[in-house]
Design a protein around this motif. Structure first.
Motif, PDB file in Angstrom:
ATOM      1  N   LEU A   7       0.846  -1.193   0.000  1.00 18.93           N
ATOM      2  CA  LEU A   7       0.000   0.000   0.000  1.00 18.93           C
ATOM      3  C   LEU A   7       0.879   1.240   0.000  1.00 18.93           C
ATOM      4  O   LEU A   7       1.911   1.283   0.664  1.00 18.93           O
ATOM      5  CB  LEU A   7      -0.912  -0.001   1.235  1.00 18.93           C
ATOM      6  N   PHE A   8       0.453   2.240  -0.746  1.00 12.89           N
ATOM      7  CA  PHE A   8       1.199   3.491  -0.857  1.00 12.89           C
ATOM      8  C   PHE A   8       0.358   4.627  -0.301  1.00 12.89           C
ATOM      9  O   PHE A   8      -0.858   4.673  -0.479  1.00 12.89           O
ATOM     10  CB  PHE A   8       1.560   3.768  -2.324  1.00 12.89           C
ATOM     11  N   LYS A   9       1.040   5.558   0.350  1.00  6.76           N
ATOM     12  CA  LYS A   9       0.363   6.733   0.901  1.00  6.76           C
ATOM     13  C   LYS A   9       0.010   7.690  -0.230  1.00  6.76           C
ATOM     14  O   LYS A   9       0.687   7.741  -1.265  1.00  6.76           O
ATOM     15  CB  LYS A   9       1.272   7.440   1.899  1.00  6.76           C
ATOM     16  N   ALA A  10      -1.012   8.495  -0.002  1.00  6.23           N
ATOM     17  CA  ALA A  10      -1.410   9.502  -0.986  1.00  6.23           C
ATOM     18  C   ALA A  10      -0.251  10.442  -1.286  1.00  6.23           C
ATOM     19  O   ALA A  10      -0.059  10.853  -2.431  1.00  6.23           O
ATOM     20  CB  ALA A  10      -2.628  10.268  -0.486  1.00  6.23           C
ATOM     21  N   SER A  11       0.556  10.771  -0.278  1.00  6.00           N
ATOM     22  CA  SER A  11       1.687  11.684  -0.479  1.00  6.00           C
ATOM     23  C   SER A  11       2.719  11.083  -1.448  1.00  6.00           C
ATOM     24  O   SER A  11       3.354  11.817  -2.214  1.00  6.00           O
ATOM     25  CB  SER A  11       2.352  12.029   0.852  1.00  6.00           C
ATOM     26  N   GLN A  12       2.883   9.754  -1.435  1.00  2.88           N
ATOM     27  CA  GLN A  12       3.805   9.107  -2.372  1.00  2.88           C
ATOM     28  C   GLN A  12       3.292   9.235  -3.805  1.00  2.88           C
ATOM     29  O   GLN A  12       4.055   9.506  -4.726  1.00  2.88           O
ATOM     30  CB  GLN A  12       3.978   7.627  -2.018  1.00  2.88           C
ATOM     31  N   LYS A  43      -7.350   3.399  -5.324  1.00  6.19           N
ATOM     32  CA  LYS A  43      -7.496   3.864  -3.950  1.00  6.19           C
ATOM     33  C   LYS A  43      -8.261   2.813  -3.140  1.00  6.19           C
ATOM     34  O   LYS A  43      -9.273   2.290  -3.596  1.00  6.19           O
ATOM     35  CB  LYS A  43      -8.241   5.199  -3.927  1.00  6.19           C
ATOM     36  N   THR A  44      -7.747   2.516  -1.957  1.00  2.73           N
ATOM     37  CA  THR A  44      -8.392   1.556  -1.071  1.00  2.73           C
ATOM     38  C   THR A  44      -9.349   2.310  -0.137  1.00  2.73           C
ATOM     39  O   THR A  44      -9.258   3.540  -0.016  1.00  2.73           O
ATOM     40  CB  THR A  44      -7.345   0.793  -0.235  1.00  2.73           C
ATOM     41  N   ASP A  46      -9.302   2.717   2.911  1.00  6.02           N
ATOM     42  CA  ASP A  46      -8.624   3.457   3.984  1.00  6.02           C
ATOM     43  C   ASP A  46      -7.794   4.634   3.464  1.00  6.02           C
ATOM     44  O   ASP A  46      -7.062   5.260   4.224  1.00  6.02           O
ATOM     45  CB  ASP A  46      -7.759   2.519   4.828  1.00  6.02           C
ATOM     46  N   HIS A  48      -5.337   4.638   1.141  1.00 11.24           N
ATOM     47  CA  HIS A  48      -4.050   4.292   0.548  1.00 11.24           C
ATOM     48  C   HIS A  48      -4.267   3.909  -0.925  1.00 11.24           C
ATOM     49  O   HIS A  48      -5.390   3.875  -1.405  1.00 11.24           O
ATOM     50  CB  HIS A  48      -3.406   3.120   1.301  1.00 11.24           C
ATOM     51  N   TYR A  49      -3.173   3.602  -1.596  1.00 11.35           N
ATOM     52  CA  TYR A  49      -3.254   3.162  -2.999  1.00 11.35           C
ATOM     53  C   TYR A  49      -2.567   1.810  -3.140  1.00 11.35           C
ATOM     54  O   TYR A  49      -1.529   1.572  -2.534  1.00 11.35           O
ATOM     55  CB  TYR A  49      -2.579   4.181  -3.920  1.00 11.35           C
ATOM     56  N   GLN A  50      -3.166   0.951  -3.955  1.00 14.20           N
ATOM     57  CA  GLN A  50      -2.620  -0.382  -4.206  1.00 14.20           C
ATOM     58  C   GLN A  50      -2.462  -0.566  -5.713  1.00 14.20           C
ATOM     59  O   GLN A  50      -3.321  -0.158  -6.492  1.00 14.20           O
ATOM     60  CB  GLN A  50      -3.562  -1.447  -3.654  1.00 14.20           C
TER      61      GLN A  50
END
Length: 146
Positions: A7-12, A43-44, A46, A48-50
């Motif tokens: 999972l990646f943060k929106a900021s990433q 976008k998940t 929660d 995050h991004y997958q």
């Protein structure tokens, strides 16, 4: 290749354009492109991004899977066509992959850094076994252009 469950943060994801990536977002789906290659994140719930589409060569706006047929690498389109992968496409895919990993903070492991990793590898040439007719094994439609 990639750990698709990461999972990646929106900021990433928001940092990608600053690294030269073209980023298009619509309805929670983010398409990332550069060098004629692309990947897709969703976008998940929660926030995050997958990754849902692994880095691939883009052909006419679509993701083309990389197939190692044993004697050559091909690009497979979603409509069942195959095209020989060129040196330039493979080089650009590798460059895209490396830069995307660096920007998102995904480590690169030794075996992945050695060369292109394929989405599909089917090339068993023993008659009667799965893979003995490579095009059939990966769903390539017969062409009559030869």
């Amino acid at each position: 290749m990639w750990y698709v469950d990461a999972l990646f943060k929106a900021s990433q994801v928001e940092a990608l354009p600053a690294s030269g990536f073209t980023v298009r977002s619509s309805g929670g789906v983010v398409r990332i492109e550069k060098y004629g290659s692309g990947a897709e994140l969703r976008k998940t719930p929660d926030g995050h991004y997958q990754m849902t589409e692994l880095p691939a060569v883009m052909m006419q706006g679509l993701f083309a899977r990389l197939w190692d047929a044993g004697y050559q690498k091909f690009l497979l389109t979603s409509d069942g066509r195959k095209f020989p992968a060129t040196f330039e496409q493979l080089s650009n895919l590798r460059r895209f992959n490396e830069e995307l990993r660096a920007t998102l903070g995904v480590p690169t492991y030794y075996n992945e850094a050695l060369g292109s990793t394929s989405h599909v590898s089917v090339y068993d040439r023993v008659k009667g076994r799965s893979g003995d007719v490579p095009d059939e094994s990966v769903g390539v439609k017969p062409t009559h252009e030869h």
